[in-house]
Design a protein around this motif. Structure first.
Motif, PDB file in Angstrom:
ATOM      1  N   TYR A  71       4.567  24.937   9.984  1.00  0.00           N
ATOM      2  CA  TYR A  71       4.265  24.939   8.554  1.00  0.00           C
ATOM      3  C   TYR A  71       3.940  26.363   8.109  1.00  0.00           C
ATOM      4  CZ  TYR A  71       3.692  19.869   9.063  1.00  0.00           C
ATOM      5  OH  TYR A  71       3.898  18.538   9.329  1.00  0.00           O
ATOM      6  N   TRP A  72       4.265  26.650   6.849  1.00  0.00           N
ATOM      7  CA  TRP A  72       3.913  27.926   6.230  1.00  0.00           C
ATOM      8  C   TRP A  72       2.656  27.764   5.387  1.00  0.00           C
ATOM      9  CZ3 TRP A  72       5.664  32.701   7.018  1.00  0.00           C
ATOM     10  CH2 TRP A  72       6.959  32.906   7.517  1.00  0.00           C
ATOM     11  N   GLN A  73       1.816  28.791   5.429  1.00  0.00           N
ATOM     12  CA  GLN A  73       0.672  28.905   4.535  1.00  0.00           C
ATOM     13  C   GLN A  73       0.512  30.373   4.159  1.00  0.00           C
ATOM     14  OE1 GLN A  73      -2.870  26.139   5.371  1.00  0.00           O
ATOM     15  NE2 GLN A  73      -2.170  26.658   7.416  1.00  0.00           N
ATOM     16  N   CYS A  74       0.098  30.628   2.928  1.00  0.00           N
ATOM     17  CA  CYS A  74      -0.092  31.997   2.462  1.00  0.00           C
ATOM     18  C   CYS A  74      -1.519  32.163   1.941  1.00  0.00           C
ATOM     19  CB  CYS A  74       0.918  32.330   1.372  1.00  0.00           C
ATOM     20  SG  CYS A  74       2.641  32.050   1.873  1.00  0.00           S
ATOM     21  N   PHE A  75      -2.111  33.303   2.273  1.00  0.00           N
ATOM     22  CA  PHE A  75      -3.528  33.530   1.988  1.00  0.00           C
ATOM     23  C   PHE A  75      -3.750  34.929   1.418  1.00  0.00           C
ATOM     24  CE2 PHE A  75      -3.034  30.967   5.851  1.00  0.00           C
ATOM     25  CZ  PHE A  75      -3.719  29.806   5.517  1.00  0.00           C
ATOM     26  N   ILE A  80      -8.084  37.229   5.864  1.00  0.00           N
ATOM     27  CA  ILE A  80      -7.449  37.232   7.185  1.00  0.00           C
ATOM     28  C   ILE A  80      -8.084  38.279   8.089  1.00  0.00           C
ATOM     29  CG2 ILE A  80      -5.290  37.596   8.433  1.00  0.00           C
ATOM     30  CD1 ILE A  80      -3.808  36.624   5.968  1.00  0.00           C
ATOM     31  N   LYS A  81      -8.466  37.835   9.281  1.00  0.00           N
ATOM     32  CA  LYS A  81      -9.009  38.751  10.292  1.00  0.00           C
ATOM     33  C   LYS A  81      -8.170  38.645  11.557  1.00  0.00           C
ATOM     34  CE  LYS A  81     -12.760  37.672  12.603  1.00  0.00           C
ATOM     35  NZ  LYS A  81     -14.184  37.411  12.946  1.00  0.00           N
ATOM     36  N   ILE A  82      -7.701  39.786  12.047  1.00  0.00           N
ATOM     37  CA  ILE A  82      -6.922  39.820  13.289  1.00  0.00           C
ATOM     38  C   ILE A  82      -7.723  40.581  14.334  1.00  0.00           C
ATOM     39  CG2 ILE A  82      -4.773  40.532  14.382  1.00  0.00           C
ATOM     40  CD1 ILE A  82      -3.407  40.383  11.719  1.00  0.00           C
ATOM     41  N   ASN A 110     -12.878  29.468   3.168  1.00  0.00           N
ATOM     42  CA  ASN A 110     -14.237  29.465   2.632  1.00  0.00           C
ATOM     43  C   ASN A 110     -15.180  29.173   3.796  1.00  0.00           C
ATOM     44  OD1 ASN A 110     -14.430  26.495   2.898  1.00  0.00           O
ATOM     45  ND2 ASN A 110     -13.053  26.449   1.118  1.00  0.00           N
ATOM     46  N   GLN A 111     -16.459  29.026   3.528  1.00  0.00           N
ATOM     47  CA  GLN A 111     -17.414  28.843   4.623  1.00  0.00           C
ATOM     48  C   GLN A 111     -17.242  27.514   5.355  1.00  0.00           C
ATOM     49  OE1 GLN A 111     -21.355  28.917   2.988  1.00  0.00           O
ATOM     50  NE2 GLN A 111     -21.050  27.126   1.674  1.00  0.00           N
ATOM     51  N   ASN A 112     -16.469  26.601   4.788  1.00  0.00           N
ATOM     52  CA  ASN A 112     -16.280  25.287   5.406  1.00  0.00           C
ATOM     53  C   ASN A 112     -14.858  25.033   5.892  1.00  0.00           C
ATOM     54  OD1 ASN A 112     -18.294  24.502   2.703  1.00  0.00           O
ATOM     55  ND2 ASN A 112     -19.044  24.248   4.791  1.00  0.00           N
ATOM     56  N   LEU A 113     -13.962  26.010   5.741  1.00  0.00           N
ATOM     57  CA  LEU A 113     -12.561  25.803   6.115  1.00  0.00           C
ATOM     58  C   LEU A 113     -11.991  27.049   6.781  1.00  0.00           C
ATOM     59  CD1 LEU A 113      -9.931  24.182   6.108  1.00  0.00           C
ATOM     60  CD2 LEU A 113      -9.546  24.950   3.747  1.00  0.00           C
ATOM     61  N   VAL A 114     -11.511  26.867   8.028  1.00  0.00           N
ATOM     62  CA  VAL A 114     -10.988  27.985   8.817  1.00  0.00           C
ATOM     63  C   VAL A 114      -9.672  27.581   9.479  1.00  0.00           C
ATOM     64  CG1 VAL A 114     -11.413  29.535  10.768  1.00  0.00           C
ATOM     65  CG2 VAL A 114     -13.307  28.867   9.280  1.00  0.00           C
ATOM     66  N   HIS A 115      -8.725  28.510   9.496  1.00  0.00           N
ATOM     67  CA  HIS A 115      -7.480  28.345  10.245  1.00  0.00           C
ATOM     68  C   HIS A 115      -7.448  29.393  11.361  1.00  0.00           C
ATOM     69  CE1 HIS A 115      -5.554  25.519   7.451  1.00  0.00           C
ATOM     70  NE2 HIS A 115      -6.129  26.215   6.485  1.00  0.00           N
ATOM     71  N   GLU A 116      -7.128  28.952  12.579  1.00  0.00           N
ATOM     72  CA  GLU A 116      -7.064  29.863  13.723  1.00  0.00           C
ATOM     73  C   GLU A 116      -5.667  29.833  14.329  1.00  0.00           C
ATOM     74  OE1 GLU A 116     -11.760  29.450  15.143  1.00  0.00           O
ATOM     75  OE2 GLU A 116     -10.157  28.465  16.292  1.00  0.00           O
ATOM     76  N   TYR A 117      -5.043  31.008  14.421  1.00  0.00           N
ATOM     77  CA  TYR A 117      -3.696  31.139  14.992  1.00  0.00           C
ATOM     78  C   TYR A 117      -3.802  31.873  16.332  1.00  0.00           C
ATOM     79  CZ  TYR A 117      -1.781  29.844  10.422  1.00  0.00           C
ATOM     80  OH  TYR A 117      -1.467  29.184   9.247  1.00  0.00           O
ATOM     81  N   GLU A 118      -3.325  31.224  17.394  1.00  0.00           N
ATOM     82  CA  GLU A 118      -3.321  31.823  18.722  1.00  0.00           C
ATOM     83  C   GLU A 118      -1.887  32.060  19.178  1.00  0.00           C
ATOM     84  OE1 GLU A 118      -5.626  29.475  21.372  1.00  0.00           O
ATOM     85  OE2 GLU A 118      -7.512  29.831  20.309  1.00  0.00           O
ATOM     86  N   MET A 119      -1.738  32.958  20.150  1.00  0.00           N
ATOM     87  CA  MET A 119      -0.413  33.302  20.642  1.00  0.00           C
ATOM     88  C   MET A 119       0.106  32.244  21.621  1.00  0.00           C
ATOM     89  SD  MET A 119       0.140  35.978  18.915  1.00  0.00           S
ATOM     90  CE  MET A 119      -0.952  35.293  17.661  1.00  0.00           C
ATOM     91  N   ARG A 120       1.413  32.148  21.680  1.00  0.00           N
ATOM     92  CA  ARG A 120       2.056  31.141  22.522  1.00  0.00           C
ATOM     93  C   ARG A 120       2.055  31.535  23.997  1.00  0.00           C
ATOM     94  NH1 ARG A 120       5.366  27.101  20.826  1.00  0.00           N
ATOM     95  NH2 ARG A 120       5.451  28.060  18.748  1.00  0.00           N
ATOM     96  N   LYS A 121       2.004  32.838  24.260  1.00  0.00           N
ATOM     97  CA  LYS A 121       2.161  33.320  25.623  1.00  0.00           C
ATOM     98  C   LYS A 121       1.179  34.451  25.915  1.00  0.00           C
ATOM     99  CE  LYS A 121       5.821  35.002  28.725  1.00  0.00           C
ATOM    100  NZ  LYS A 121       7.253  35.419  28.807  1.00  0.00           N
ATOM    101  N   ASN A 162     -24.288  24.051  10.009  1.00  0.00           N
ATOM    102  CA  ASN A 162     -23.165  24.464   9.172  1.00  0.00           C
ATOM    103  C   ASN A 162     -21.911  23.700   9.584  1.00  0.00           C
ATOM    104  OD1 ASN A 162     -24.719  26.468   7.801  1.00  0.00           O
ATOM    105  ND2 ASN A 162     -24.427  27.860   9.535  1.00  0.00           N
ATOM    106  N   GLU A 163     -21.389  22.909   8.688  1.00  0.00           N
ATOM    107  CA  GLU A 163     -20.205  22.116   8.989  1.00  0.00           C
ATOM    108  C   GLU A 163     -18.941  22.867   8.589  1.00  0.00           C
ATOM    109  OE1 GLU A 163     -20.395  18.206   7.392  1.00  0.00           O
ATOM    110  OE2 GLU A 163     -22.201  17.662   8.496  1.00  0.00           O
ATOM    111  N   ARG A 164     -17.920  22.796   9.485  1.00  0.00           N
ATOM    112  CA  ARG A 164     -16.662  23.483   9.228  1.00  0.00           C
ATOM    113  C   ARG A 164     -15.494  22.633   9.696  1.00  0.00           C
ATOM    114  NH1 ARG A 164     -15.973  29.189  11.696  1.00  0.00           N
ATOM    115  NH2 ARG A 164     -16.580  28.068  13.570  1.00  0.00           N
ATOM    116  N   ASP A 165     -14.408  22.709   8.960  1.00  0.00           N
ATOM    117  CA  ASP A 165     -13.144  22.120   9.386  1.00  0.00           C
ATOM    118  C   ASP A 165     -12.286  23.254   9.930  1.00  0.00           C
ATOM    119  OD1 ASP A 165     -13.629  19.442   8.622  1.00  0.00           O
ATOM    120  OD2 ASP A 165     -13.229  19.956   6.536  1.00  0.00           O
ATOM    121  N   VAL A 166     -11.915  23.135  11.217  1.00  0.00           N
ATOM    122  CA  VAL A 166     -11.143  24.188  11.877  1.00  0.00           C
ATOM    123  C   VAL A 166      -9.774  23.647  12.272  1.00  0.00           C
ATOM    124  CG1 VAL A 166     -11.059  25.827  13.787  1.00  0.00           C
ATOM    125  CG2 VAL A 166     -13.263  25.208  12.776  1.00  0.00           C
TER     126      VAL A 166
END
Length: 209
Positions: A71-75, A80-82, A110-121, A162-166
């Motif tokens: 899926y695509w998402q734009c922010f 974004i932090k790398i 926001n403080q309750n919603l985070v997306h985390e992208y990890e590498m495949r390899k 602190n509740e978060r959806d990851v």
């Protein structure tokens, strides 16, 4: 006078309408691939690349309890932090010549919603450092950044009250108006290239048991 004013407004708005038209038509043709606004960054083929092969090119809507699917998402860039981290250890796959690196993308909506992208390899520090620097250059001065990933996990966390959806993703592509970088899929997908690849796969002679 009012007529001339209307023409002026139309001419000012038309370039903006035109720039977003491709994305709007793409969402109708390839639904359920883009989960946000694309801010004029993505093309129709960017969405088609993750839809070709599905019946009538239609994907099922995203659901946090159903893993799998790109899926695509734009922010906004500022969300974004790398991070690139030297793990301090190595493996035989890279010849013990360098340490393994951990490259991650965290998007804090926001403080309750985070997306985390990890590498495949697993890659070396030197290899991931090249990609890290490339991404930074692509994002430099950009207002928005688009990310594509394979959805793998959803978790609701409660940390110190602190509740978060990851949402967890395996990285596939990053794209800005400056350029694109990808892992498996092409940054310049076409339906013709997709058909050619499928024909090649169908021609492979796999050994029979």
């Amino acid at each position: 006078m009012r007529f001339m004013f209307f023409i002026f407004i139309f001419l000012c708005l038309f370039p903006c309408i035109k720039s977003n038209a491709v994305s709007m038509s793409a969402q109708k043709k390839y639904p359920n691939v883009l989960l946000s606004n694309d801010y004029g960054i993505l093309s129709e083929n960017d969405l088609g690349d993750f839809s070709w092969g599905f019946p009538k090119n239609k994907r099922f809507p995203f659901h946090p309890k159903k893993v799998g699917g790109n899926y695509w998402q734009c922010f906004p860039r500022e969300s974004i932090k790398i991070t690139l981290q030297d793990t301090g250890s190595s493996i035989s796959e890279i010849g013990w010549k360098d340490n393994i690196a951990d490259l991650k993308i965290e998007v804090r909506v926001n403080q309750n919603l985070v997306h985390e992208y990890e590498m495949r390899k697993l890659w070396s520090v030197a290899d991931f450092e090249k990609r890290f620097n490339k991404w930074r250059e692509m994002m430099k001065g950009e207002k928005y950044v688009c990310l594509a990933g394979d959805f793998v996990n959803y978790e609701h966390k409660n940390e110190n009250g602190n509740e978060r959806d990851v949402y967890g993703w395996i990285f596939e592509k990053i794209k800005t108006k400056k350029g694109c970088d990808s892992y498996l899929y092409s940054c310049h997908p076409t339906y013709e290239a997709y058909l050619k690849r499928k024909a090649q796969e169908a021609s492979y002679n796999f050994p029979r048991n």
